[in-house]
Motif scaffolding. Structure first.
Motif, PDB file in Angstrom:
ATOM      1  N   LEU A 137       0.809  -1.216   0.000  1.00  0.00           N
ATOM      2  CA  LEU A 137       0.000   0.000   0.000  1.00  0.00           C
ATOM      3  C   LEU A 137       0.847   1.272   0.000  1.00  0.00           C
ATOM      4  N   LEU A 138       2.170   1.128  -0.051  1.00  0.00           N
ATOM      5  CA  LEU A 138       3.000   2.300  -0.341  1.00  0.00           C
ATOM      6  C   LEU A 138       3.070   2.534  -1.846  1.00  0.00           C
ATOM      7  N   ASP A 139       2.724   1.516  -2.614  1.00  0.00           N
ATOM      8  CA  ASP A 139       2.696   1.676  -4.071  1.00  0.00           C
ATOM      9  C   ASP A 139       1.266   1.883  -4.570  1.00  0.00           C
TER      10      ASP A 139
ATOM     11  N   ALA B  83      16.698  -0.947  14.798  1.00  0.00           N
ATOM     12  CA  ALA B  83      16.548   0.321  15.521  1.00  0.00           C
ATOM     13  C   ALA B  83      15.049   0.557  15.690  1.00  0.00           C
ATOM     14  N   GLY B  84      14.474   1.484  14.940  1.00  0.00           N
ATOM     15  CA  GLY B  84      13.032   1.708  15.039  1.00  0.00           C
ATOM     16  C   GLY B  84      12.212   0.611  14.374  1.00  0.00           C
ATOM     17  N   GLY B  85      12.858  -0.132  13.503  1.00  0.00           N
ATOM     18  CA  GLY B  85      12.172  -1.254  12.861  1.00  0.00           C
ATOM     19  C   GLY B  85      11.191  -0.864  11.769  1.00  0.00           C
TER      20      GLY B  85
ATOM     21  N   SER C 115      11.628   0.245   8.812  1.00  0.00           N
ATOM     22  CA  SER C 115      11.989  -0.249   7.482  1.00  0.00           C
ATOM     23  C   SER C 115      12.392  -1.715   7.566  1.00  0.00           C
ATOM     24  N   LEU C 116      13.191  -2.035   8.576  1.00  0.00           N
ATOM     25  CA  LEU C 116      13.710  -3.401   8.663  1.00  0.00           C
ATOM     26  C   LEU C 116      12.580  -4.425   8.748  1.00  0.00           C
ATOM     27  N   LEU C 117      11.618  -4.183   9.604  1.00  0.00           N
ATOM     28  CA  LEU C 117      10.584  -5.200   9.800  1.00  0.00           C
ATOM     29  C   LEU C 117       9.753  -5.382   8.531  1.00  0.00           C
TER      30      LEU C 117
ATOM     31  N   GLY D 250      22.169  10.759  18.493  1.00  0.00           N
ATOM     32  CA  GLY D 250      22.465   9.354  18.758  1.00  0.00           C
ATOM     33  C   GLY D 250      21.559   8.421  17.964  1.00  0.00           C
ATOM     34  N   ALA D 251      21.956   7.165  17.931  1.00  0.00           N
ATOM     35  CA  ALA D 251      21.291   6.186  17.066  1.00  0.00           C
ATOM     36  C   ALA D 251      19.842   5.920  17.464  1.00  0.00           C
ATOM     37  N   LEU D 252      19.443   6.280  18.681  1.00  0.00           N
ATOM     38  CA  LEU D 252      18.072   5.989  19.079  1.00  0.00           C
ATOM     39  C   LEU D 252      17.191   7.229  19.186  1.00  0.00           C
TER      40      LEU D 252
ATOM     41  N   ARG E 273      14.482   9.381  17.983  1.00  0.00           N
ATOM     42  CA  ARG E 273      13.357   9.085  17.067  1.00  0.00           C
ATOM     43  C   ARG E 273      13.035  10.297  16.190  1.00  0.00           C
ATOM     44  N   HIS E 274      12.416  10.002  15.059  1.00  0.00           N
ATOM     45  CA  HIS E 274      12.013  11.102  14.161  1.00  0.00           C
ATOM     46  C   HIS E 274      11.236  12.169  14.923  1.00  0.00           C
ATOM     47  N   LYS E 275      10.314  11.717  15.758  1.00  0.00           N
ATOM     48  CA  LYS E 275       9.366  12.673  16.348  1.00  0.00           C
ATOM     49  C   LYS E 275      10.043  13.688  17.273  1.00  0.00           C
TER      50      LYS E 275
ATOM     51  N   PRO F 254       2.643   7.338  13.980  1.00  0.00           N
ATOM     52  CA  PRO F 254       3.173   6.126  14.629  1.00  0.00           C
ATOM     53  C   PRO F 254       4.570   5.769  14.131  1.00  0.00           C
ATOM     54  N   ILE F 255       4.830   5.976  12.858  1.00  0.00           N
ATOM     55  CA  ILE F 255       6.151   5.644  12.315  1.00  0.00           C
ATOM     56  C   ILE F 255       7.187   6.632  12.841  1.00  0.00           C
ATOM     57  N   ARG F 256       6.782   7.888  12.967  1.00  0.00           N
ATOM     58  CA  ARG F 256       7.731   8.881  13.492  1.00  0.00           C
ATOM     59  C   ARG F 256       8.040   8.643  14.970  1.00  0.00           C
TER      60      ARG F 256
ATOM     61  N   GLY G 294      10.583   5.259  14.388  1.00  0.00           N
ATOM     62  CA  GLY G 294      11.709   5.341  13.457  1.00  0.00           C
ATOM     63  C   GLY G 294      12.749   6.338  13.916  1.00  0.00           C
ATOM     64  N   THR G 295      13.993   6.112  13.535  1.00  0.00           N
ATOM     65  CA  THR G 295      15.091   6.962  13.989  1.00  0.00           C
ATOM     66  C   THR G 295      15.752   7.689  12.816  1.00  0.00           C
ATOM     67  N   MET G 296      16.330   8.839  13.127  1.00  0.00           N
ATOM     68  CA  MET G 296      17.075   9.576  12.100  1.00  0.00           C
ATOM     69  C   MET G 296      18.268   8.751  11.638  1.00  0.00           C
TER      70      MET G 296
ATOM     71  N   GLY H  14      18.684   5.563  11.806  1.00  0.00           N
ATOM     72  CA  GLY H  14      18.181   4.404  11.049  1.00  0.00           C
ATOM     73  C   GLY H  14      17.913   4.786   9.596  1.00  0.00           C
ATOM     74  N   SER H  15      17.388   5.976   9.392  1.00  0.00           N
ATOM     75  CA  SER H  15      17.145   6.431   8.013  1.00  0.00           C
ATOM     76  C   SER H  15      18.463   6.558   7.253  1.00  0.00           C
ATOM     77  N   LEU H  16      19.498   7.065   7.943  1.00  0.00           N
ATOM     78  CA  LEU H  16      20.794   7.209   7.275  1.00  0.00           C
ATOM     79  C   LEU H  16      21.389   5.837   6.979  1.00  0.00           C
TER      80      LEU H  16
ATOM     81  N   SER I  48      14.648   9.598   1.211  1.00  0.00           N
ATOM     82  CA  SER I  48      14.688   9.989   2.620  1.00  0.00           C
ATOM     83  C   SER I  48      15.013  11.474   2.802  1.00  0.00           C
ATOM     84  N   GLU I  49      14.190  12.121   3.588  1.00  0.00           N
ATOM     85  CA  GLU I  49      14.391  13.546   3.878  1.00  0.00           C
ATOM     86  C   GLU I  49      15.701  13.744   4.650  1.00  0.00           C
ATOM     87  N   TRP I  50      15.920  12.904   5.651  1.00  0.00           N
ATOM     88  CA  TRP I  50      17.121  13.069   6.485  1.00  0.00           C
ATOM     89  C   TRP I  50      18.387  12.891   5.660  1.00  0.00           C
TER      90      TRP I  50
ATOM     91  N   LEU J 150      28.373  -0.358  13.329  1.00  0.00           N
ATOM     92  CA  LEU J 150      27.193   0.265  13.935  1.00  0.00           C
ATOM     93  C   LEU J 150      27.301   1.765  13.714  1.00  0.00           C
ATOM     94  N   LEU J 151      26.194   2.338  13.222  1.00  0.00           N
ATOM     95  CA  LEU J 151      26.169   3.793  13.066  1.00  0.00           C
ATOM     96  C   LEU J 151      25.747   4.338  14.430  1.00  0.00           C
ATOM     97  N   THR J 152      26.689   4.886  15.171  1.00  0.00           N
ATOM     98  CA  THR J 152      26.370   5.282  16.541  1.00  0.00           C
ATOM     99  C   THR J 152      25.760   6.671  16.620  1.00  0.00           C
TER     100      THR J 152
HETATM  101  C1  LIG Z   1       4.432   3.558   5.653  1.00  0.00           C
HETATM  102  C2  LIG Z   1       5.837   4.074   5.760  1.00  0.00           C
HETATM  103  C3  LIG Z   1       6.124   5.324   5.264  1.00  0.00           C
HETATM  104  C4  LIG Z   1       7.400   5.833   5.377  1.00  0.00           C
HETATM  105  N1  LIG Z   1       7.639   7.074   4.872  1.00  0.00           N
HETATM  106  C5  LIG Z   1       8.877   7.588   4.980  1.00  0.00           C
HETATM  107  C6  LIG Z   1       9.178   8.865   4.476  1.00  0.00           C
HETATM  108  O1  LIG Z   1       8.316   9.577   3.959  1.00  0.00           O
HETATM  109  N2  LIG Z   1      10.448   9.305   4.570  1.00  0.00           N
HETATM  110  C7  LIG Z   1      11.425   8.544   5.149  1.00  0.00           C
HETATM  111  O2  LIG Z   1      12.569   8.986   5.219  1.00  0.00           O
HETATM  112  N3  LIG Z   1      11.171   7.342   5.635  1.00  0.00           N
HETATM  113  C8  LIG Z   1       9.932   6.839   5.581  1.00  0.00           C
HETATM  114  N4  LIG Z   1       9.693   5.586   6.088  1.00  0.00           N
HETATM  115  C9  LIG Z   1      10.812   4.833   6.698  1.00  0.00           C
HETATM  116  C10 LIG Z   1      11.013   5.227   8.144  1.00  0.00           C
HETATM  117  O3  LIG Z   1      11.381   6.566   8.226  1.00  0.00           O
HETATM  118  C11 LIG Z   1      12.051   4.369   8.852  1.00  0.00           C
HETATM  119  O4  LIG Z   1      11.847   4.593  10.176  1.00  0.00           O
HETATM  120  C12 LIG Z   1      13.517   4.687   8.601  1.00  0.00           C
HETATM  121  O5  LIG Z   1      13.779   4.556   7.254  1.00  0.00           O
HETATM  122  C13 LIG Z   1      14.433   3.685   9.303  1.00  0.00           C
HETATM  123  O6  LIG Z   1      14.603   3.994  10.621  1.00  0.00           O
HETATM  124  P1  LIG Z   1      14.401   2.876  11.738  1.00  0.00           P
HETATM  125  O7  LIG Z   1      14.971   3.409  13.003  1.00  0.00           O
HETATM  126  O8  LIG Z   1      12.998   2.479  11.770  1.00  0.00           O
HETATM  127  O9  LIG Z   1      15.355   1.707  11.211  1.00  0.00           O
HETATM  128  P2  LIG Z   1      15.155   0.152  11.109  1.00  0.00           P
HETATM  129  O10 LIG Z   1      13.937  -0.154  10.341  1.00  0.00           O
HETATM  130  O11 LIG Z   1      15.272  -0.487  12.429  1.00  0.00           O
HETATM  131  O12 LIG Z   1      16.426  -0.208  10.253  1.00  0.00           O
HETATM  132  C14 LIG Z   1      16.559   0.124   8.899  1.00  0.00           C
HETATM  133  C15 LIG Z   1      17.861  -0.416   8.330  1.00  0.00           C
HETATM  134  O13 LIG Z   1      18.957   0.302   8.860  1.00  0.00           O
HETATM  135  C16 LIG Z   1      19.794  -0.529   9.654  1.00  0.00           C
HETATM  136  N5  LIG Z   1      20.134   0.242  10.859  1.00  0.00           N
HETATM  137  C17 LIG Z   1      19.276   0.958  11.614  1.00  0.00           C
HETATM  138  N6  LIG Z   1      19.953   1.605  12.573  1.00  0.00           N
HETATM  139  C18 LIG Z   1      21.253   1.284  12.413  1.00  0.00           C
HETATM  140  C19 LIG Z   1      22.434   1.653  13.093  1.00  0.00           C
HETATM  141  N7  LIG Z   1      22.401   2.484  14.136  1.00  0.00           N
HETATM  142  N8  LIG Z   1      23.594   1.151  12.661  1.00  0.00           N
HETATM  143  C20 LIG Z   1      23.636   0.314  11.597  1.00  0.00           C
HETATM  144  N9  LIG Z   1      22.550  -0.044  10.913  1.00  0.00           N
HETATM  145  C21 LIG Z   1      21.377   0.419  11.322  1.00  0.00           C
HETATM  146  C22 LIG Z   1      18.977  -1.759   9.940  1.00  0.00           C
HETATM  147  O14 LIG Z   1      19.778  -2.875  10.149  1.00  0.00           O
HETATM  148  C23 LIG Z   1      18.137  -1.869   8.685  1.00  0.00           C
HETATM  149  O15 LIG Z   1      18.876  -2.430   7.679  1.00  0.00           O
HETATM  150  C24 LIG Z   1       8.424   5.067   5.996  1.00  0.00           C
HETATM  151  C25 LIG Z   1       8.135   3.811   6.474  1.00  0.00           C
HETATM  152  C26 LIG Z   1       6.868   3.300   6.370  1.00  0.00           C
HETATM  153  C27 LIG Z   1       6.590   1.942   6.893  1.00  0.00           C
END
Ligand SMILES: Cc1cc2nc3c(=O)[nH]c(=O)nc-3n(C[C@H](O)[C@H](O)[C@H](O)COP(=O)(O)OP(=O)(O)OC[C@H]3O[C@@H](n4cnc5c(N)ncnc54)[C@H](O)[C@@H]3O)c2cc1C
Lengths: 742, 284
Positions: A667-669, B29-31, B33-35, B70-72, B74-76, B103-105, B108-110, B112-114, B121-123, B164-166
């Motif tokens: 549903l993201l697509d 991290a925030g999971g 994307s990973l989950l 830091g790695a944890l 959150r976006h919000k 809920p995602i913000r 999710g972590t900054m 993690g996005s990197l 990704s905005e970040w 690990l991206l700290t």
């Molecule tokens: C419906 C939906 C919409 C979204 N829309 C957007 C959007 O508009 N813009 C946007 O930017 N993102 C979006 N996202 C993605 C979201 O922002 C994720 O939270 C973010 O991309 C990943 O952060 P996370 O902490 O959740 O990482 P995770 O999901 O936990 O991890 C993502 C990946 O990074 C790796 N990783 C994470 N942290 C570390 C670390 N510290 N060191 C090494 N590796 C690490 C993990 O192993 C994994 O491979 C969306 C996601 C969903 C489900």
């Protein structure tokens, strides 16, 4: 009349106490997972399940070759037996996601682990995903047979002279894109064999039909199967058939003597759930110099999916409804249904009527511009006036009743049409302002069903405890039947609604049933329940008359009790049942189809530089005859308007060059409108009861999918002042709008 | 879809985490994307190291003109005004509202996005525009990589699998920097078709510094160097910004076609959005 009946289902559903098929816990149940084709079209060389069988937690894995007796999909079309739809691919894959093998596991995780180990080899063939490509028969889905599966028409061909002589003729092409019905709960089936009975739990719109299909396919008596529909999370047409996966699950449950279930997930659903719409259309509309419509011609090329099914004949709905709400004297519609390498096209909320409304309403706006007439005025000159009902259309429909002008006027007033036209003029004079556009759409649709499905089974039973049970063949997937039907029966009987309980969606409870689709539940089942309650009153009076030794005319009924006309000694239902024995009315009720109608209007603001469309206002004026519970009708109208918004702006199925939909991110697509996209919506209603039942209710609930999309598209075309709207094809994504504006 | 079988580990320290990574673990991290990727069976880790229980990784600090995230974190966090001082905080606040939904913000972590490096990704776009530096730790030690060298392609970065991206560090923006962030997308919660972040310094009516980050304008986040060069030394004006937009679209961007956004359309949107973002960053 009440405005809102006591709601029965909200608390349960909103507090997480609903019970959907996936919530049912049956000991020893196996989860089915299907191994699916990643190609759209190809020759299956191998589907080797041996490694899957060795996976821990896997109870079995089979390809078609391993299950020689597995029945194919029932062919709902006569004379097409040569185009068999196997429940698992035998040698030719014809749509992406088609099931190649099934794996049963102790749970879905283990079954998926097994599925990942099935070895599949497919030699790809070129895929055809549009009707236009497929109609050429350069790539054939069935060797030796044309892809063209059906030619149909409604109305009489129109002489060339008519077009030549007309003051104005507008011609256009439109695409009604493929849409995913996308219920919150995807498809579900749980089959539990016990002794010589098979209980089938399924979120389904037509449980009796599912029972008879399964009985026929499995070669067992209907009575040996019970289909039960628990809470169901939406359907929109996509849960009214039997599916290949259902057949595999039922067949395996029976053969293994074990409960088996299939809970479709979103990813599967986006790949293999039925899809709606899917038509390429060409129209010609002719009018005289005063804007009176002279002739209308609609040509439909429908992509109906890979196998002949109900979907093949389905575009005829569009042809029959081509006339729309206007007095056009000559209308001709032709249909060509073409097999393509896609999952089957099937009824989706609106089902054929959106495809009829959209081309006509868009062309009306083009005509208005061509004639320099206000689009509302053009419609006013052509709408069927109330005194002409029943109205026989050139395309073979007989509209029961209507007051289309009233609906149009109410929509204009509700919108503040003149105010928005003034705002539009103001913005047009200001080079810095974003343009706004106003769009209208007048529709008429059909509810109740087609011949052969215009009846249902209904029952009303009074108990000794004073309770009343209402039964019907309908099946709710979120339409508040448990609120509406008991209240309707209670109102008819004059008893407290809390005493009436609804039983539906269980084939053991009624001798037959048709189900809930085609906006038929209130119209047919509702009228049937009202009728059955009336018969119950008559029976009660007859029994009382015998008991009291009075002529029936000397008895009367009021407030849920029978009493002598002279005298006060009333007897309630429970007392009557205690004295005279069980009191149950079972009826097969039939009524003719009806034609709800209305006018929808939209105001949009367009950013021409980026192509973004902001919907500022939506108005939906619907007439569904008598609204049993106006709050429920409004809920249906609102939901369908949002789905209409989805078709207009967001939803579509893009295909890759290989013919596989590009929907890998779910549903993201496939973007559905969410709360952030919902504009201010104002609903209005006119009430023109259908004379075809004493109840007077027509269908409600599909109106938004029918009326809203062309209103929005017309508004965008109006904002951009497009003379020729061919380039504005739905969904109006920003790139499409930008190109049209350029 | 369900993930394939995996082992789960919740390290209590960064040391334990990098040991797990050395053993082949994937970070959770925030999971957000990973989950999803695991459910779609596009990634199949055998071992998942959940870093959410490591104390200190959620630190957000400002020292010596540098912001460390830091790695944890959150976006919000960046939604709160004042979480990050000055124009940098303002820019983050404007950007974060575009990321998914609440809920995602919240999860999710900054960082993690990197780590994930989604091209939209905005970040990531802001990191390259703002000369961020990422800090990577492994059993082999710690290293720092400038964002400009870090993103290698869609979901590809200079991070080694065992690193690990700290944290990520950003230089703070001068108080008189004008910032803006704009995004073009199909619905409120979808990924960006194009997003642009900008920071402009204008002194005596002349643009002295310009930073422009582009999301989803190539297969990786971009800094619009050519457009920035076109700005520096000019006075802020609509025509100048429009030209910078065209430069970004023609010279900096390398758009990849997607459904509903082919290359031509995307280039056009980049030009429009860059110009609009610049106008917003420096109202003229
Ligand atoms: C419906 C939906 C919409 C979204 N829309 C957007 C959007 O508009 N813009 C946007 O930017 N993102 C979006 N996202 C993605 C979201 O922002 C994720 O939270 C973010 O991309 C990943 O952060 P996370 O902490 O959740 O990482 P995770 O999901 O936990 O991890 C993502 C990946 O990074 C790796 N990783 C994470 N942290 C570390 C670390 N510290 N060191 C090494 N590796 C690490 C993990 O192993 C994994 O491979 C969306 C996601 C969903 C489900």
């Amino acid at each position: 009349m009440v405005d809102r009946w006591l709601r029965r289902e909200d608390e349960r559903l909103l507090t997480g106490a609903g019970r959907f098929v996936a919530d049912l816990r049956v000991p020893g149940c196996l989860d089915a997972v299907f191994v699916r084709s990643e190609v759209a079209h190809g020759v299956l060389r191998e589907a080797d399940c041996s490694a899957a069988r060795e996976t821990p937690g896997v109870a079995g894995a089979w390809s078609a070759a391993d299950l020689p007796g597995l029945p194919p999909m029932p062919d709902t079309r006569q004379g097409e037996a040569t185009r068999e739809w196997p429940s698992l691919v035998k040698n030719r894959v014809r749509y992406p996601g088609e099931a190649l093998a099934v794996v049963l596991g102790d749970d879905r995780y283990r079954a998926e682990d097994g599925a990942g180990r099935v070895l599949v080899r497919i030699d790809p063939l070129p895929a055809v995903v549009t009707a236009e490509e497929a109609a050429g028969d350069e790539v054939r889905l069935f060797d030796g047979l044309s892809n063209v599966a059906l030619h149909g028409e409604a109305g009489q061909p129109i002489d060339d002279e008519v077009w030549e002589r007309a003051a104005v003729v507008v011609e256009s092409d439109y695409r009604q894109q493929l849409l995913m019905p996308s219920p919150m709960e995807c498809r579900t089936i749980l089959c539990v064999p016990e002794g010589d009975r098979l209980t089938v739990w399924s979120g389904h719109q037509a449980p009796h039909r599912l029972r008879s299909d399964l009985a026929r396919l499995l070669g067992r008596p209907e009575k040996s199967i019970r289909v039960v529909v628990p809470d169901t999370g939406g359907a929109f047409g996509s849960k009214s058939a039997v599916f290949p996966e259902f057949i595999v699950v039922a067949w395996l449950a029976e053969r293994l003597g074990r409960p088996v279930r299939w809970i479709e997930d979103r990813r599967e659903s986006l790949l293999v759930a039925t899809r709606g719409r899917g038509q390429d259309q060409h129209v010609r509309l002719a009018a005289d110099a005063d804007g009176r419509l002279v002739a209308y011609e609609l040509t439909v090329e429908a992509d109906v999916g890979a196998y002949p099914h109900l979907g093949v004949a389905f575009p005829m709905q569009t042809a029959w409804m081509a006339t729309g709400p206007y007095t056009t004297p000559q209308v001709h519609a032709t249909v060509r249904s073409v097999l393509t390498n896609t999952m089957m096209t099937y009824p989706y909320r609106g089902a054929g009527r959106p495809e009829a409304t959209s081309p006509l309403e868009r062309t009306m706006d083009v005509l208005a511009r061509r004639l320099d007439l206000d689009p509302a005025e053009l419609r006013r000159r052509n709408l069927i006036p109330p005194e002409q009902f029943p109205y026989r259309t050139p395309t073979g429909r007989v509209y029961d009743s209507g007051d289309h002008l009233a609906a149009l006027d109410l929509a204009l007033r509700t919108l503040d049409y003149d105010g928005w036209r003034a705002e539009q003029a103001r913005r047009r004079a200001d080079p810095g302002a974003l343009p706004v556009g106003v769009g209208l759409s007048c529709y008429v649709e059909r509810s109740g069903g087609e011949r052969g499905s215009l009846h249902d089974y209904v029952g009303v039973e009074a108990g000794e405890d004073g309770g009343v049970v209402a039964r019907c063949g309908a099946s709710s997937s979120g339409q508040s039947h448990a609120t509406v039907f008991p209240a309707l029966v209670a109102e008819t009987l004059g008893v407290d609604p809390a005493r009436v309980r609804l039983v539906e969606g269980d084939t053991d409870e009624l001798p037959g049933g048709v189900g809930s689709f085609g906006s038929r539940s209130a119209q047919i089942d509702g009228a049937g329940l009202q009728h059955a309650a009336t018969l119950l009153i008559e029976e009660a009076r007859e029994r009382a008359a015998r008991m009291w030794d009075l002529p029936v005319e000397e008895t009367a009924w009021s407030d849920g009790a029978v009493h002598p006309v002279r005298g006060t000694a009333a007897m309630g239902l429970s007392e009557l049942v205690k004295r005279t024995g069980p009191l149950r009315i079972d009826e097969r009720y039939e009524a003719d189809m009806a034609f709800p109608f209305g006018t929808h209007a939209a105001v949009v603001e367009v950013d021409p530089d980026l192509g973004t469309v902001r919907v500022l206002r939506l108005v939906a004026v619907d007439d569904c005859g008598r609204a049993l519970d106006p709050a429920v009708v409004r809920g249906q109208a609102f939901g369908s308007v949002v789905q209409g918004l989805g078709q207009a702006l967001y939803e579509g199925v893009p295909f890759g060059d290989d013919g596989v939909p590009v929907l890998g991110n779910g549903l993201l697509d496939y973007l559905l409108p969410t709360y952030a996209e919902i504009p201010p919506i104002e609903l209005g209603e006119t009430r023109t009861p259908t004379p075809r039942t004493p109840l007077g209710a027509k269908g409600a609930g599909e109106s938004g999918c029918i009326g809203t999309p062309p209103a929005i598209v017309n508004a965008v075309a109006d904002a951009l002042r497009l003379d020729h709207p061919d380039r504005l094809q739905m969904p109006l994504t920003p790139d499409v709008v930008w190109r049209a504006a350029a | 879809m369900k993930p394939t079988a995996f082992d789960y580990l919740a390290p209590g320290t960064v040391g334990e985490a990098v040991d797990a990574l050395a053993a082949g673990a994937q970070v959770l991290a925030g999971g957000q994307s990973l989950l999803l990727e695991m459910h779609l069976q596009r990634v199949h880790p055998n071992l998942v190291a959940d870093i959410n229980h490591i104390p200190g990784l959620d630190a957000l600090t400002v020292a010596d003109g540098t912001l460390t995230v830091g790695a944890l974190v959150r976006h919000k966090t960046f939604e709160s005004p004042g979480a990050v001082p000055g124009p940098l905080g303002d820019l983050f606040g404007r950007a974060v509202a575009n990321i998914a939904h609440p809920p995602i913000r919240a999860r999710g972590t900054m960082v993690g996005s990197l780590a994930w490096a989604h091209p939209a990704s905005e970040w990531c776009a802001l990191a390259v525009a703002l000369d961020a530096v990422v800090e990577l730790r492994s059993t082999r030690g710690t290293r720092e990589v400038p964002a400009g060298d870090y993103f290698l392609g869609p979901f590809r970065t200079a991070r080694e699998p065992d690193e690990l991206l700290t944290a990520v560090r950003y230089p703070l923006l001068a108080p008189d920097t004008g910032v803006a962030f704009t995004e073009h997308r199909r619905t409120g919660f979808s990924f960006a078709q194009v997003a642009v972040g900008a920071a402009l310094t204008i002194r005596d009516g002349v643009i002295t510094e310009a930073r422009i980050g582009l999301a989803n304008c190539a297969d990786r986040p971009l800094r619009a160097h050519a457009a920035e060069r076109a700005l520096v030394g000019s006075g802020p004006s609509s025509p100048v910004f429009a030209r910078a937009g065209e430069t970004a679209a023609e010279q900096d961007a390398a758009p990849v076609p997607e459904p509903y956004a082919d290359v031509d359309y995307r280039r056009h949107v980049i030009a429009v959005l860059v110009a609009r973002t610049l106008r917003e960053a420096a109202p003229v």
